[in-house]
Design a protein around this motif. Sequence first.
Motif, mmCIF file in Angstrom:
data_model
loop_
_atom_site.group_PDB
_atom_site.id
_atom_site.type_symbol
_atom_site.label_atom_id
_atom_site.label_comp_id
_atom_site.label_asym_id
_atom_site.label_seq_id
_atom_site.Cartn_x
_atom_site.Cartn_y
_atom_site.Cartn_z
ATOM 1 N N ALA A 243 8.480 1.194 6.045
ATOM 2 C CA ALA A 243 9.166 2.118 5.268
ATOM 3 C C ALA A 243 8.889 2.185 3.774
ATOM 4 C CB ALA A 243 10.601 1.693 5.518
ATOM 5 N N LEU A 244 9.315 3.040 3.216
ATOM 6 C CA LEU A 244 9.272 3.232 1.786
ATOM 7 C C LEU A 244 10.603 3.869 1.191
ATOM 8 C CD1 LEU A 244 7.474 2.949 -0.688
ATOM 9 C CD2 LEU A 244 6.786 5.358 -0.638
ATOM 10 N N VAL B 88 -0.974 18.434 0.760
ATOM 11 C CA VAL B 88 -0.320 17.145 0.607
ATOM 12 C C VAL B 88 0.747 17.191 1.896
ATOM 13 C CG1 VAL B 88 1.420 15.968 -0.582
ATOM 14 C CG2 VAL B 88 -0.553 16.998 -1.580
ATOM 15 N N GLN B 89 1.467 18.183 2.096
ATOM 16 C CA GLN B 89 2.645 18.018 3.258
ATOM 17 C C GLN B 89 1.805 17.774 4.534
ATOM 18 O OE1 GLN B 89 5.608 18.167 3.438
ATOM 19 N NE2 GLN B 89 6.291 18.701 1.477
ATOM 20 N N ALA B 90 0.517 18.451 4.701
ATOM 21 C CA ALA B 90 -0.244 18.314 6.054
ATOM 22 C C ALA B 90 -0.734 16.922 6.163
ATOM 23 C CB ALA B 90 -1.256 19.274 6.226
ATOM 24 N N VAL B 91 -1.324 16.214 5.341
ATOM 25 C CA VAL B 91 -1.679 14.798 5.267
ATOM 26 C C VAL B 91 -0.621 14.177 5.483
ATOM 27 C CG1 VAL B 91 -2.644 13.158 3.762
ATOM 28 C CG2 VAL B 91 -3.864 15.207 4.060
ATOM 29 N N HIS B 92 0.729 14.388 4.820
ATOM 30 C CA HIS B 92 1.744 13.519 4.932
ATOM 31 C C HIS B 92 2.346 13.468 6.406
ATOM 32 C CE1 HIS B 92 5.506 11.510 3.720
ATOM 33 N NE2 HIS B 92 6.243 12.378 4.520
ATOM 34 N N GLN B 93 2.422 14.550 6.766
ATOM 35 C CA GLN B 93 2.838 14.567 8.287
ATOM 36 C C GLN B 93 1.867 13.844 9.331
ATOM 37 O OE1 GLN B 93 5.669 16.035 9.609
ATOM 38 N NE2 GLN B 93 4.973 15.343 11.535
ATOM 39 N N ARG B 94 0.454 14.139 8.928
ATOM 40 C CA ARG B 94 -0.544 13.262 10.125
ATOM 41 C C ARG B 94 -0.207 11.884 9.958
ATOM 42 N NH1 ARG B 94 -1.243 18.056 10.222
ATOM 43 N NH2 ARG B 94 0.688 17.892 11.480
ATOM 44 N N SER C 147 4.625 4.989 -17.040
ATOM 45 C CA SER C 147 5.804 4.544 -16.097
ATOM 46 C C SER C 147 5.405 5.215 -14.839
ATOM 47 C CB SER C 147 6.850 5.256 -16.615
ATOM 48 O OG SER C 147 7.042 6.670 -16.611
ATOM 49 N N LEU C 148 5.623 4.789 -13.660
ATOM 50 C CA LEU C 148 5.454 5.516 -12.129
ATOM 51 C C LEU C 148 6.403 6.536 -12.278
ATOM 52 C CD1 LEU C 148 4.762 2.494 -9.999
ATOM 53 C CD2 LEU C 148 3.110 3.899 -11.068
ATOM 54 N N SER C 149 5.992 7.524 -11.335
ATOM 55 C CA SER C 149 6.994 8.808 -11.181
ATOM 56 C C SER C 149 6.621 9.195 -9.831
ATOM 57 C CB SER C 149 7.143 9.907 -12.214
ATOM 58 O OG SER C 149 5.816 10.513 -12.194
ATOM 59 N N PHE C 150 7.797 9.552 -9.069
ATOM 60 C CA PHE C 150 7.552 9.816 -7.690
ATOM 61 C C PHE C 150 7.953 11.454 -7.531
ATOM 62 C CE2 PHE C 150 8.425 5.375 -8.229
ATOM 63 C CZ PHE C 150 7.018 4.703 -7.760
ATOM 64 N N ILE C 151 7.387 12.157 -6.560
ATOM 65 C CA ILE C 151 7.823 13.083 -5.970
ATOM 66 C C ILE C 151 7.891 13.276 -4.468
ATOM 67 C CG2 ILE C 151 6.804 14.553 -8.009
ATOM 68 C CD1 ILE C 151 4.641 15.325 -6.050
ATOM 69 N N ALA C 152 9.016 13.922 -4.079
ATOM 70 C CA ALA C 152 9.273 14.075 -2.469
ATOM 71 C C ALA C 152 8.129 14.609 -1.995
ATOM 72 C CB ALA C 152 10.513 14.648 -2.465
ATOM 73 N N ALA C 153 7.562 13.980 -0.848
ATOM 74 C CA ALA C 153 6.619 14.714 -0.043
ATOM 75 C C ALA C 153 7.120 15.362 1.025
ATOM 76 C CB ALA C 153 5.330 13.626 0.290
ATOM 77 N N ALA D 32 0.779 -1.166 -0.148
ATOM 78 C CA ALA D 32 -0.080 -0.101 0.206
ATOM 79 C C ALA D 32 0.793 1.303 0.037
ATOM 80 C CB ALA D 32 -0.823 -0.176 1.156
ATOM 81 N N VAL D 33 0.314 2.342 -0.643
ATOM 82 C CA VAL D 33 1.003 3.629 -0.483
ATOM 83 C C VAL D 33 0.109 4.618 -0.495
ATOM 84 C CG1 VAL D 33 3.213 3.003 -1.922
ATOM 85 C CG2 VAL D 33 0.946 3.927 -3.253
ATOM 86 N N TRP D 34 0.314 5.740 -0.013
ATOM 87 C CA TRP D 34 -0.590 7.004 -0.165
ATOM 88 C C TRP D 34 -0.023 8.001 -1.155
ATOM 89 C CZ3 TRP D 34 0.100 12.276 0.647
ATOM 90 C CH2 TRP D 34 -1.022 13.137 0.779
ATOM 91 N N ALA D 35 -1.033 8.326 -2.178
ATOM 92 C CA ALA D 35 -0.445 9.002 -3.139
ATOM 93 C C ALA D 35 -1.419 10.188 -3.406
ATOM 94 C CB ALA D 35 -0.603 8.011 -4.599
ATOM 95 N N ALA D 36 -0.772 11.419 -4.087
ATOM 96 C CA ALA D 36 -1.712 12.457 -4.401
ATOM 97 C C ALA D 36 -1.519 12.836 -5.694
ATOM 98 C CB ALA D 36 -1.157 13.453 -3.440
ATOM 99 N N ARG D 37 -2.280 13.492 -6.388
ATOM 100 C CA ARG D 37 -2.170 14.077 -7.687
ATOM 101 C C ARG D 37 -1.212 14.875 -7.764
ATOM 102 N NH1 ARG D 37 -5.994 12.485 -11.453
ATOM 103 N NH2 ARG D 37 -7.480 11.307 -10.585
ATOM 104 N N ARG D 38 -0.374 15.204 -8.798
ATOM 105 C CA ARG D 38 0.632 16.168 -8.766
ATOM 106 C C ARG D 38 -0.063 17.850 -8.720
ATOM 107 N NH1 ARG D 38 5.685 14.559 -9.981
ATOM 108 N NH2 ARG D 38 5.826 12.634 -11.127
#
Length: 112
Positions: free
Chosen positions: A79-80, A33-39, A105-111, A20-26
């Motif tokens: 971990a991820l 996104v930062q607030a949810v990531h922190q929670r 392809s999958l692409s990732f951004i730093a949260a 499982a992962v948590w994802a957000a649209r770009r």
Amino acid sequence: MRVDLGAEWKAWTGLPFVFAVWAARREAAPAGVQAVHQRLLESRAWGLAHLDHLAADAARTTGVTEAVCREYLGDLDYALSYRHLAGLTDFFRRLAQEGLVPDGSLSFIAAA
């Protein structure tokens, strides 16, 4: 027949399996996104600090023994890392190769 998907994937590829992962649209608002990531990080920390409590709740809900629930929860990898991302990307590539998902392809951004 019981199969441990994570163990089988690791034996096959040498990479961890990401369940499982948590994802957000770009285009999502970065502050949101930062607030949810922190929670989510706080929630993970709380859960890891309270595995016995969570195992007891899971045992009551599922009928599985508390010891088995505690062992299961304690053995999960929360971990991820780059290896996890490599495993996730490889899994997606294999799905696309079989025509099960659109090719891409999958692409990732730093949260954080």
